[in-house]
Design a protein around this motif. Structure first.
Motif, PDB file in Angstrom:
ATOM      1  N   GLN A  79      44.912  41.531  33.703  1.00 48.43           N
ATOM      2  CA  GLN A  79      45.524  40.302  34.302  1.00 48.43           C
ATOM      3  C   GLN A  79      44.814  39.789  35.587  1.00 48.43           C
ATOM      4  OE1 GLN A  79      49.447  40.540  35.798  1.00 48.43           O
ATOM      5  NE2 GLN A  79      49.699  38.396  36.070  1.00 48.43           N
ATOM      6  N   THR A  80      44.186  40.514  36.478  1.00 46.08           N
ATOM      7  CA  THR A  80      43.518  40.108  37.639  1.00 46.08           C
ATOM      8  C   THR A  80      42.087  39.498  37.178  1.00 46.08           C
ATOM      9  OG1 THR A  80      44.862  41.786  38.911  1.00 46.08           O
ATOM     10  CG2 THR A  80      42.620  40.847  39.797  1.00 46.08           C
ATOM     11  N   VAL A  81      41.627  40.632  36.149  1.00 41.14           N
ATOM     12  CA  VAL A  81      40.187  40.208  35.952  1.00 41.14           C
ATOM     13  C   VAL A  81      40.127  38.851  35.133  1.00 41.14           C
ATOM     14  CG1 VAL A  81      38.100  41.008  34.612  1.00 41.14           C
ATOM     15  CG2 VAL A  81      39.395  42.630  35.841  1.00 41.14           C
ATOM     16  N   LEU A  82      40.859  38.798  34.132  1.00 37.05           N
ATOM     17  CA  LEU A  82      40.879  37.317  33.430  1.00 37.05           C
ATOM     18  C   LEU A  82      41.291  36.202  34.450  1.00 37.05           C
ATOM     19  CD1 LEU A  82      42.515  38.635  29.725  1.00 37.05           C
ATOM     20  CD2 LEU A  82      40.198  38.089  30.598  1.00 37.05           C
ATOM     21  N   ALA A  83      42.186  36.331  35.196  1.00 38.55           N
ATOM     22  CA  ALA A  83      42.656  35.350  35.934  1.00 38.55           C
ATOM     23  C   ALA A  83      41.424  34.900  36.772  1.00 38.55           C
ATOM     24  CB  ALA A  83      43.748  35.608  36.911  1.00 38.55           C
ATOM     25  N   MET A  84      40.643  35.821  37.519  1.00 39.13           N
ATOM     26  CA  MET A  84      39.479  35.250  38.283  1.00 39.13           C
ATOM     27  C   MET A  84      38.364  34.665  37.347  1.00 39.13           C
ATOM     28  SD  MET A  84      38.677  35.333  41.430  1.00 39.13           S
ATOM     29  CE  MET A  84      37.352  35.058  42.588  1.00 39.13           C
ATOM     30  N   ILE A  85      38.163  35.134  36.174  1.00 31.72           N
ATOM     31  CA  ILE A  85      37.086  34.667  35.401  1.00 31.72           C
ATOM     32  C   ILE A  85      37.526  33.202  34.686  1.00 31.72           C
ATOM     33  CG2 ILE A  85      35.990  34.946  33.143  1.00 31.72           C
ATOM     34  CD1 ILE A  85      35.037  36.706  35.430  1.00 31.72           C
ATOM     35  N   LYS A  86      38.942  33.064  34.473  1.00 27.33           N
ATOM     36  CA  LYS A  86      39.296  31.726  34.062  1.00 27.33           C
ATOM     37  C   LYS A  86      39.237  30.626  35.162  1.00 27.33           C
ATOM     38  CE  LYS A  86      41.976  33.654  29.972  1.00 27.33           C
ATOM     39  NZ  LYS A  86      43.284  33.673  29.485  1.00 27.33           N
ATOM     40  N   ALA A  87      39.563  31.323  36.282  1.00 29.80           N
ATOM     41  CA  ALA A  87      39.641  30.331  37.475  1.00 29.80           C
ATOM     42  C   ALA A  87      38.116  29.898  37.549  1.00 29.80           C
ATOM     43  CB  ALA A  87      39.964  30.977  38.871  1.00 29.80           C
ATOM     44  N   GLY A  88      36.891  30.224  37.059  1.00 27.30           N
ATOM     45  CA  GLY A  88      35.877  29.979  37.179  1.00 27.30           C
ATOM     46  C   GLY A  88      34.525  30.954  37.822  1.00 27.30           C
ATOM     47  N   ALA A  89      35.024  32.063  37.971  1.00 28.31           N
ATOM     48  CA  ALA A  89      34.210  33.051  38.591  1.00 28.31           C
ATOM     49  C   ALA A  89      33.010  33.391  37.641  1.00 28.31           C
ATOM     50  CB  ALA A  89      34.671  34.296  38.874  1.00 28.31           C
ATOM     51  N   ARG A  90      31.737  33.241  37.972  1.00 20.05           N
ATOM     52  CA  ARG A  90      30.726  33.846  37.082  1.00 20.05           C
ATOM     53  C   ARG A  90      30.383  35.228  36.996  1.00 20.05           C
ATOM     54  NH1 ARG A  90      29.065  30.237  33.461  1.00 20.05           N
ATOM     55  NH2 ARG A  90      26.991  30.929  33.629  1.00 20.05           N
ATOM     56  N   GLY A  91      31.208  36.019  37.806  1.00 18.89           N
ATOM     57  CA  GLY A  91      30.976  37.369  37.781  1.00 18.89           C
ATOM     58  C   GLY A  91      32.120  37.961  38.389  1.00 18.89           C
ATOM     59  N   TYR A  92      32.177  39.454  38.163  1.00 22.61           N
ATOM     60  CA  TYR A  92      33.290  40.343  38.720  1.00 22.61           C
ATOM     61  C   TYR A  92      32.681  41.637  38.797  1.00 22.61           C
ATOM     62  CZ  TYR A  92      38.221  41.652  39.383  1.00 22.61           C
ATOM     63  OH  TYR A  92      39.416  42.288  39.980  1.00 22.61           O
ATOM     64  N   VAL A  93      32.844  42.295  40.286  1.00 19.05           N
ATOM     65  CA  VAL A  93      32.210  43.242  40.400  1.00 19.05           C
ATOM     66  C   VAL A  93      33.498  44.222  41.088  1.00 19.05           C
ATOM     67  CG1 VAL A  93      30.649  44.576  41.853  1.00 19.05           C
ATOM     68  CG2 VAL A  93      29.786  42.550  40.898  1.00 19.05           C
ATOM     69  N   VAL A  94      33.570  45.621  40.885  1.00 18.94           N
ATOM     70  CA  VAL A  94      34.689  46.432  41.453  1.00 18.94           C
ATOM     71  C   VAL A  94      34.044  47.055  42.635  1.00 18.94           C
ATOM     72  CG1 VAL A  94      35.697  47.094  39.215  1.00 18.94           C
ATOM     73  CG2 VAL A  94      33.848  48.401  40.230  1.00 18.94           C
ATOM     74  N   LYS A  95      34.983  47.112  43.640  1.00 18.42           N
ATOM     75  CA  LYS A  95      34.610  47.367  44.884  1.00 18.42           C
ATOM     76  C   LYS A  95      33.993  48.717  45.303  1.00 18.42           C
ATOM     77  CE  LYS A  95      37.168  44.587  48.186  1.00 18.42           C
ATOM     78  NZ  LYS A  95      38.125  44.405  49.469  1.00 18.42           N
ATOM     79  N   ASP A  96      34.233  49.674  44.332  1.00 15.43           N
ATOM     80  CA  ASP A  96      33.859  51.015  44.280  1.00 15.43           C
ATOM     81  C   ASP A  96      32.369  51.085  43.647  1.00 15.43           C
ATOM     82  OD1 ASP A  96      34.425  50.931  41.422  1.00 15.43           O
ATOM     83  OD2 ASP A  96      35.462  52.784  41.424  1.00 15.43           O
ATOM     84  N   ALA A  97      31.729  49.981  43.223  1.00 11.03           N
ATOM     85  CA  ALA A  97      30.410  50.060  42.725  1.00 11.03           C
ATOM     86  C   ALA A  97      29.479  50.206  43.830  1.00 11.03           C
ATOM     87  CB  ALA A  97      30.312  48.699  41.888  1.00 11.03           C
TER      88      ALA A  97
END
Length: 215
Positions: free
Chosen positions: A89-107
């Motif tokens: 839910q969180t990942v898709l919401a961010m991408i659908k909002a228009g984000a071009r990337g998604y990185v997890v904080k423990d990366a």
């Protein structure tokens, strides 16, 4: 030229750490740091950073809404979601909002650098750990109306579609096909209209469903 970054995170413990990490690089610099969504929107408008690294869970205006607000006035803004949350839910919401990337904080920090470089060059970036989340959403049974819509695309439009969903910018596509960026933008607009799509995420979903990606 150095890539200017707006870093948004409500955990102040990360602020100085990020400043120190980026001072070791000549190709990137932190323009400003925001601790909440409202400040992020204001600074994005004032500073026009090349990339915004946006924490998803923020006090007040969250990262998803802040992303929408920034893109409503700066449609070419490049935003990367940064979060410890990897749920669908969180990942898709961010991408659908228009984000071009998604990185997890423990990366690792190097992964964030890779994401910034990719997004700054017009591509998308997803942490390997959340790729499966997107695939679950993107891969769906083909629908008859989708197949019929695909028949409306010209060969050139299909070429543009394939390159676009593979992460190439309009300029890159123009160079590859020997056309002008304006012509590519016209093709992209026609593709969206013909297929009845409203966002880039919808376009990617359609392309994956119809087997129009190079993957």
């Amino acid at each position: 030229m150095s890539t200017g970054i707006l870093y948004v995170d409500d955990h102040e413990i990360f602020h100085e750490c990020m400043r120190q990490m980026f001072t070791q690089r000549n190709d990137m610099q932190i323009l400003a740091i925001a601790s909440n969504g409202q400040t992020a929107v204001r600074l994005a408008t004032e500073l026009r950073p090349d990339v915004v690294v946006m924490d998803v869970r923020l006090p007040g205006l969250n990262g998803i809404e802040a992303t929408r607000k920034i893109l409503s006035t700066q449609p070419r803004a490049r935003i990367i979601g940064l979060s410890g949350y990897t749920d669908r839910q969180t990942v898709l919401a961010m991408i659908k909002a228009g984000a071009r990337g998604y990185v997890v904080k423990d990366a690792a920090f190097n992964e964030l650098i890779q994401a910034i470089q990719a997004v700054a060059s017009g591509k998308m970036y997803l942490s390997p750990g959340i790729t499966s989340v997107m695939l679950e959403e993107l891969i769906a049974p083909a629908h008859a109306d989708g197949a019929a819509a695909g028949l409306l695309l010209s060969r050139r439009e299909e070429e543009v579609l394939r390159l676009a969903v593979d992460g190439f910018s309009s300029k890159d596509i123009a160079d590859h096909l020997g056309l002008s960026p304006k012509t590519i933008e016209t093709h992209r607009s026609r593709i969206m209209k013909k297929l009845g799509l409203k966002s880039f995420a919808d376009l990617v979903k359609y392309a994956v469903r119809e087997g129009l990606t190079s993957a």
